[in-house]
Write a protein that holds these residues in place. Structure first.
Motif, PDB file in Angstrom:
ATOM      1  N   TRP A   9      12.600  52.746   1.648  1.00  0.00           N
ATOM      2  CA  TRP A   9      12.010  51.460   2.003  1.00  0.00           C
ATOM      3  C   TRP A   9      11.560  51.446   3.463  1.00  0.00           C
ATOM      4  O   TRP A   9      11.685  50.463   4.178  1.00  0.00           O
ATOM      5  CB  TRP A   9      12.957  50.296   1.712  1.00  0.00           C
ATOM      6  CG  TRP A   9      14.341  50.401   2.280  1.00  0.00           C
ATOM      7  CD1 TRP A   9      14.750  50.022   3.531  1.00  0.00           C
ATOM      8  CD2 TRP A   9      15.502  50.895   1.632  1.00  0.00           C
ATOM      9  NE1 TRP A   9      16.088  50.252   3.693  1.00  0.00           N
ATOM     10  CE2 TRP A   9      16.578  50.793   2.534  1.00  0.00           C
ATOM     11  CE3 TRP A   9      15.753  51.428   0.365  1.00  0.00           C
ATOM     12  CZ2 TRP A   9      17.873  51.199   2.217  1.00  0.00           C
ATOM     13  CZ3 TRP A   9      17.042  51.838   0.049  1.00  0.00           C
ATOM     14  CH2 TRP A   9      18.073  51.721   0.967  1.00  0.00           C
TER      15      TRP A   9
ATOM     16  N   PRO B 241       6.770  48.398   4.940  1.00  0.00           N
ATOM     17  CA  PRO B 241       6.874  47.043   4.390  1.00  0.00           C
ATOM     18  C   PRO B 241       6.508  46.979   2.907  1.00  0.00           C
ATOM     19  O   PRO B 241       7.151  46.258   2.143  1.00  0.00           O
ATOM     20  CB  PRO B 241       5.906  46.230   5.246  1.00  0.00           C
ATOM     21  CG  PRO B 241       5.868  46.954   6.552  1.00  0.00           C
ATOM     22  CD  PRO B 241       5.981  48.414   6.179  1.00  0.00           C
ATOM     23  N   ALA B 242       5.497  47.731   2.492  1.00  0.00           N
ATOM     24  CA  ALA B 242       5.096  47.724   1.076  1.00  0.00           C
ATOM     25  C   ALA B 242       6.210  48.280   0.197  1.00  0.00           C
ATOM     26  O   ALA B 242       6.507  47.725  -0.868  1.00  0.00           O
ATOM     27  CB  ALA B 242       3.815  48.530   0.878  1.00  0.00           C
ATOM     28  N   GLN B 243       6.834  49.371   0.631  1.00  0.00           N
ATOM     29  CA  GLN B 243       7.949  49.939  -0.124  1.00  0.00           C
ATOM     30  C   GLN B 243       9.111  48.947  -0.198  1.00  0.00           C
ATOM     31  O   GLN B 243       9.713  48.760  -1.259  1.00  0.00           O
ATOM     32  CB  GLN B 243       8.453  51.227   0.536  1.00  0.00           C
ATOM     33  CG  GLN B 243       7.545  52.417   0.396  1.00  0.00           C
ATOM     34  CD  GLN B 243       8.051  53.585   1.235  1.00  0.00           C
ATOM     35  OE1 GLN B 243       8.351  53.423   2.422  1.00  0.00           O
ATOM     36  NE2 GLN B 243       8.152  54.748   0.612  1.00  0.00           N
ATOM     37  N   ALA B 244       9.421  48.317   0.919  1.00  0.00           N
ATOM     38  CA  ALA B 244      10.533  47.367   0.975  1.00  0.00           C
ATOM     39  C   ALA B 244      10.269  46.166   0.072  1.00  0.00           C
ATOM     40  O   ALA B 244      11.169  45.721  -0.655  1.00  0.00           O
ATOM     41  CB  ALA B 244      10.779  46.927   2.410  1.00  0.00           C
ATOM     42  N   ASP B 245       9.049  45.633   0.082  1.00  0.00           N
ATOM     43  CA  ASP B 245       8.703  44.494  -0.765  1.00  0.00           C
ATOM     44  C   ASP B 245       8.837  44.843  -2.242  1.00  0.00           C
ATOM     45  O   ASP B 245       9.385  44.065  -3.026  1.00  0.00           O
ATOM     46  CB  ASP B 245       7.282  44.012  -0.479  1.00  0.00           C
ATOM     47  CG  ASP B 245       7.153  43.319   0.866  1.00  0.00           C
ATOM     48  OD1 ASP B 245       8.194  42.952   1.465  1.00  0.00           O
ATOM     49  OD2 ASP B 245       6.008  43.153   1.324  1.00  0.00           O
ATOM     50  N   ARG B 246       8.311  46.011  -2.628  1.00  0.00           N
ATOM     51  CA  ARG B 246       8.393  46.436  -4.024  1.00  0.00           C
ATOM     52  C   ARG B 246       9.846  46.616  -4.443  1.00  0.00           C
ATOM     53  O   ARG B 246      10.282  46.128  -5.488  1.00  0.00           O
ATOM     54  CB  ARG B 246       7.625  47.737  -4.239  1.00  0.00           C
ATOM     55  CG  ARG B 246       7.572  48.172  -5.712  1.00  0.00           C
ATOM     56  CD  ARG B 246       7.081  49.603  -5.889  1.00  0.00           C
ATOM     57  NE  ARG B 246       7.947  50.585  -5.266  1.00  0.00           N
ATOM     58  CZ  ARG B 246       9.131  50.985  -5.746  1.00  0.00           C
ATOM     59  NH1 ARG B 246       9.606  50.455  -6.844  1.00  0.00           N
ATOM     60  NH2 ARG B 246       9.846  51.901  -5.125  1.00  0.00           N
TER      61      ARG B 246
ATOM     62  N   GLU C 110      12.551  45.345  -3.104  1.00  0.00           N
ATOM     63  CA  GLU C 110      13.280  44.078  -3.107  1.00  0.00           C
ATOM     64  C   GLU C 110      13.118  43.358  -4.449  1.00  0.00           C
ATOM     65  O   GLU C 110      14.078  42.809  -4.993  1.00  0.00           O
ATOM     66  CB  GLU C 110      12.800  43.193  -1.967  1.00  0.00           C
ATOM     67  CG  GLU C 110      13.608  41.934  -1.808  1.00  0.00           C
ATOM     68  CD  GLU C 110      13.240  41.140  -0.568  1.00  0.00           C
ATOM     69  OE1 GLU C 110      13.878  40.106  -0.349  1.00  0.00           O
ATOM     70  OE2 GLU C 110      12.328  41.534   0.175  1.00  0.00           O
ATOM     71  N   GLN C 111      11.920  43.375  -5.009  1.00  0.00           N
ATOM     72  CA  GLN C 111      11.689  42.760  -6.316  1.00  0.00           C
ATOM     73  C   GLN C 111      12.440  43.504  -7.410  1.00  0.00           C
ATOM     74  O   GLN C 111      13.083  42.897  -8.266  1.00  0.00           O
ATOM     75  CB  GLN C 111      10.187  42.728  -6.633  1.00  0.00           C
ATOM     76  CG  GLN C 111       9.871  42.089  -7.973  1.00  0.00           C
ATOM     77  CD  GLN C 111      10.293  40.636  -8.046  1.00  0.00           C
ATOM     78  OE1 GLN C 111      10.037  39.865  -7.143  1.00  0.00           O
ATOM     79  NE2 GLN C 111      10.944  40.249  -9.123  1.00  0.00           N
TER      80      GLN C 111
ATOM     81  N   SER D 292      18.843  34.267  -2.284  1.00  0.00           N
ATOM     82  CA  SER D 292      18.987  35.213  -3.399  1.00  0.00           C
ATOM     83  C   SER D 292      20.328  35.035  -4.088  1.00  0.00           C
ATOM     84  O   SER D 292      20.413  35.048  -5.325  1.00  0.00           O
ATOM     85  CB  SER D 292      18.852  36.652  -2.903  1.00  0.00           C
ATOM     86  OG  SER D 292      17.548  36.897  -2.440  1.00  0.00           O
TER      87      SER D 292
END
Length: 104
Positions: free
Chosen positions: A39, A42-47, A49-50, A78
């Motif tokens: 992660w 930011p894109a990896q972390a966002d994906r 996280e979902q 959460s």
């Protein structure tokens, strides 16, 4: 187990106590607040996280009860969502480190 990952150490400690009490523990497996290659962007972390949010709801599906770890009483969005989901399924909910609540 449910909690904010800001309580990662407390989650690990509760995991030890629950395991020693003979319980099978389903708990968060990633702390996105700590650096890691999975992660890093930011894109990896966002994906992720979902994905992890959905996975945690599936863990609640499998659980007999939910233990909410909240050392200073904090429950984030959460964790609130997870508690509401567990309640909707009729799961027993326990809380740690809370005056008047069942302790470990």
């Amino acid at each position: 187990m449910c909690a904010s990952t800001r309580y990662w150490d407390e989650l690990a400690d509760a995991n030890v106590y629950e395991t020693a009490a003979g319980r099978i523990v389903l708990a968060p497996g990633c702390d996105l607040k700590q650096p890691h290659p999975l992660w890093a962007t930011p894109a990896q972390a966002d994906r992720l996280e979902q994905v992890l949010g959905d996975l945690h709801l599936h863990k609640i599906d499998l659980a007999d009860e939910v233990l909410v770890v909240k050392p200073d009483g904090y429950i984030g969005d959460s964790t609130r969502r997870e508690i509401a989901y567990a309640r909707s399924l009729g799961k027993r909910i326990r809380y740690t480190y809370s005056p008047g609540a069942e302790q470990l």
